[in-house]
Design a protein around this motif. Sequence first.
Motif, PDB file in Angstrom:
ATOM      1  N   ILE A   1       0.850  -1.263  -0.146  1.00 30.58           N
ATOM      2  CA  ILE A   1       0.074  -0.165  -0.033  1.00 30.58           C
ATOM      3  C   ILE A   1       0.863   1.172  -0.037  1.00 30.58           C
ATOM      4  N   TYR A   2       2.081   1.220   0.875  1.00 28.91           N
ATOM      5  CA  TYR A   2       2.782   2.592   0.831  1.00 28.91           C
ATOM      6  C   TYR A   2       3.417   2.560  -0.545  1.00 28.91           C
ATOM      7  N   GLN A   3       4.016   1.618  -1.070  1.00 32.46           N
ATOM      8  CA  GLN A   3       4.667   1.496  -2.373  1.00 32.46           C
ATOM      9  C   GLN A   3       3.659   2.258  -3.484  1.00 32.46           C
ATOM     10  N   SER A   4       2.444   1.723  -3.318  1.00 33.89           N
ATOM     11  CA  SER A   4       1.393   2.170  -4.420  1.00 33.89           C
ATOM     12  C   SER A   4       1.199   3.624  -4.435  1.00 33.89           C
ATOM     13  N   ALA A   5       1.024   4.157  -2.963  1.00 34.83           N
ATOM     14  CA  ALA A   5       0.891   5.555  -2.709  1.00 34.83           C
ATOM     15  C   ALA A   5       1.803   6.417  -2.851  1.00 34.83           C
ATOM     16  N   LEU A   6       3.120   5.933  -2.715  1.00 38.59           N
ATOM     17  CA  LEU A   6       4.142   6.878  -2.895  1.00 38.59           C
ATOM     18  C   LEU A   6       4.532   6.972  -4.416  1.00 38.59           C
ATOM     19  N   PHE A   7       4.066   5.807  -5.181  1.00 38.91           N
ATOM     20  CA  PHE A   7       4.363   5.917  -6.655  1.00 38.91           C
ATOM     21  C   PHE A   7       3.151   6.531  -7.406  1.00 38.91           C
ATOM     22  N   LEU A   8       2.234   6.634  -6.735  1.00 41.46           N
ATOM     23  CA  LEU A   8       1.273   7.262  -7.548  1.00 41.46           C
ATOM     24  C   LEU A   8       1.334   8.858  -8.170  1.00 41.46           C
TER      25      LEU A   8
ATOM     26  N   MET B   1      12.407   6.306  -5.484  1.00 43.60           N
ATOM     27  CA  MET B   1      12.155   4.933  -4.697  1.00 43.60           C
ATOM     28  C   MET B   1      11.997   3.601  -5.509  1.00 43.60           C
ATOM     29  N   VAL B   2      11.386   3.884  -6.534  1.00 38.90           N
ATOM     30  CA  VAL B   2      11.159   2.563  -7.356  1.00 38.90           C
ATOM     31  C   VAL B   2      12.349   2.183  -8.052  1.00 38.90           C
ATOM     32  N   LEU B   3      13.272   2.809  -8.196  1.00 39.07           N
ATOM     33  CA  LEU B   3      14.536   2.534  -9.045  1.00 39.07           C
ATOM     34  C   LEU B   3      15.603   2.084  -8.062  1.00 39.07           C
ATOM     35  N   TYR B   4      15.460   2.633  -6.558  1.00 37.15           N
ATOM     36  CA  TYR B   4      16.144   1.877  -5.538  1.00 37.15           C
ATOM     37  C   TYR B   4      15.450   0.353  -5.148  1.00 37.15           C
ATOM     38  N   LEU B   5      14.432   0.471  -5.169  1.00 38.84           N
ATOM     39  CA  LEU B   5      13.509  -0.672  -4.653  1.00 38.84           C
ATOM     40  C   LEU B   5      13.970  -1.874  -5.934  1.00 38.84           C
ATOM     41  N   ALA B   6      14.265  -1.526  -7.127  1.00 42.60           N
ATOM     42  CA  ALA B   6      14.781  -2.628  -8.231  1.00 42.60           C
ATOM     43  C   ALA B   6      16.059  -2.956  -7.609  1.00 42.60           C
ATOM     44  N   GLY B   7      17.072  -2.044  -7.471  1.00 41.87           N
ATOM     45  CA  GLY B   7      18.511  -2.354  -6.852  1.00 41.87           C
ATOM     46  C   GLY B   7      18.499  -3.217  -5.556  1.00 41.87           C
ATOM     47  N   LEU B   8      17.530  -2.979  -4.715  1.00 44.96           N
ATOM     48  CA  LEU B   8      17.762  -3.693  -3.495  1.00 44.96           C
ATOM     49  C   LEU B   8      16.993  -4.981  -3.669  1.00 44.96           C
ATOM     50  N   LYS B   9      16.166  -5.265  -4.552  1.00 44.14           N
ATOM     51  CA  LYS B   9      15.748  -6.737  -4.839  1.00 44.14           C
ATOM     52  C   LYS B   9      16.855  -7.360  -5.732  1.00 44.14           C
ATOM     53  N   ALA B  10      17.604  -6.759  -6.186  1.00 43.72           N
ATOM     54  CA  ALA B  10      18.504  -7.692  -7.259  1.00 43.72           C
ATOM     55  C   ALA B  10      19.783  -7.852  -6.361  1.00 43.72           C
TER      56      ALA B  10
END
Length: 334
Positions: A145-152, A215-224
């Motif tokens: 939910i937080y991820q969706s709200a921040l990316f909105l 945030m989305v770019l860093y999330l992709a890096g953290l997941k990898a």
Amino acid sequence: MASTVTDAADDAAPSPVTPRRRKHRVGRLTRGEKIVVLVMLAIPVIVDLAFVWGPALASVFLSFFKWSGIGGLALRHCRAPGGLLPDNGCFIGGDNYTQAATNYPPFWPAVEHNVIWLVVFIVFATPLGMLFAVVIDRGIKGSRIYQSALFLPVMLSLALIGIMWEFVYSPNYGLINTLTGHNTNGNLVDWLGDPHLNLWAVLVEATWRQAGYVMVLYLAGLKAADPLLREAATVDGANAWQTFWRVIFPTLKPINIVILVVTVIESLRAFDLVYITNRGSNGLEMLSVLVTNNIVGETSRIGFGSALGVVLLVISLVPISIFLYQNFKRKAER
């Protein structure tokens, strides 16, 4: 005897013809496949040349002319000052660049505002986006939910974001002035009209959107990132802060380069929010808005506006070149 006749008939019968298989060499394309590949490559190249490189090269060419868009271009110099008015469509060399740097008051304030925009994105938007990414990556409750709200905000157009924030900054009925009691005619605070406040007010809007993108770019890096690195750091006794900065963050170097390039480009091409606010005037000048105002404004000066666009292009090429150099260098080291 019957057996002999049957065997003779079988010998006389023609054997079934086995169809010959067409040989196809591995790694070789057939003629039809070559045509398909050629079409698939040609279409994006043509579109890229027509809508990106074509206009860019045309802007470089037009920046050396005095041209209002009416009449043809001629490789002749304008008449000397003091005589008749300069001809439209004539070649003036680097005079447009000289005029922009020395005799065009909004130019240097626009450069300054673009630099401020960049600094705010680097100092505030990028760390804020990184913080959001790290918190969400830890798997807190309701992280989706937080991820969706921040990316909105990233999903919304910048024009819509500007309109939404006008209801927040409006002097008479805006949210901020209503909550602070500055919505009467005697003590109004004009957030978007005051030249000392409007840049910072618009930067809040831009940071709100940029943080979600980062945030989305860093999330992709953290997941990898390799989970074994976290486990090894935990075994060695590192806490969460030390694990991130000393183990995980160094692995995010490619993401950091991408974010740096995106941040520089976003700060240079800032247009929508500024143009919606006051069309880049009254203390809110930006390079991209100056280009638009000169090319499609009331007094069309396509040559001069093209010169401003070339300045913006050259500045943009610096981070892009750094990004490409780092990518090629990293591939060469592998």
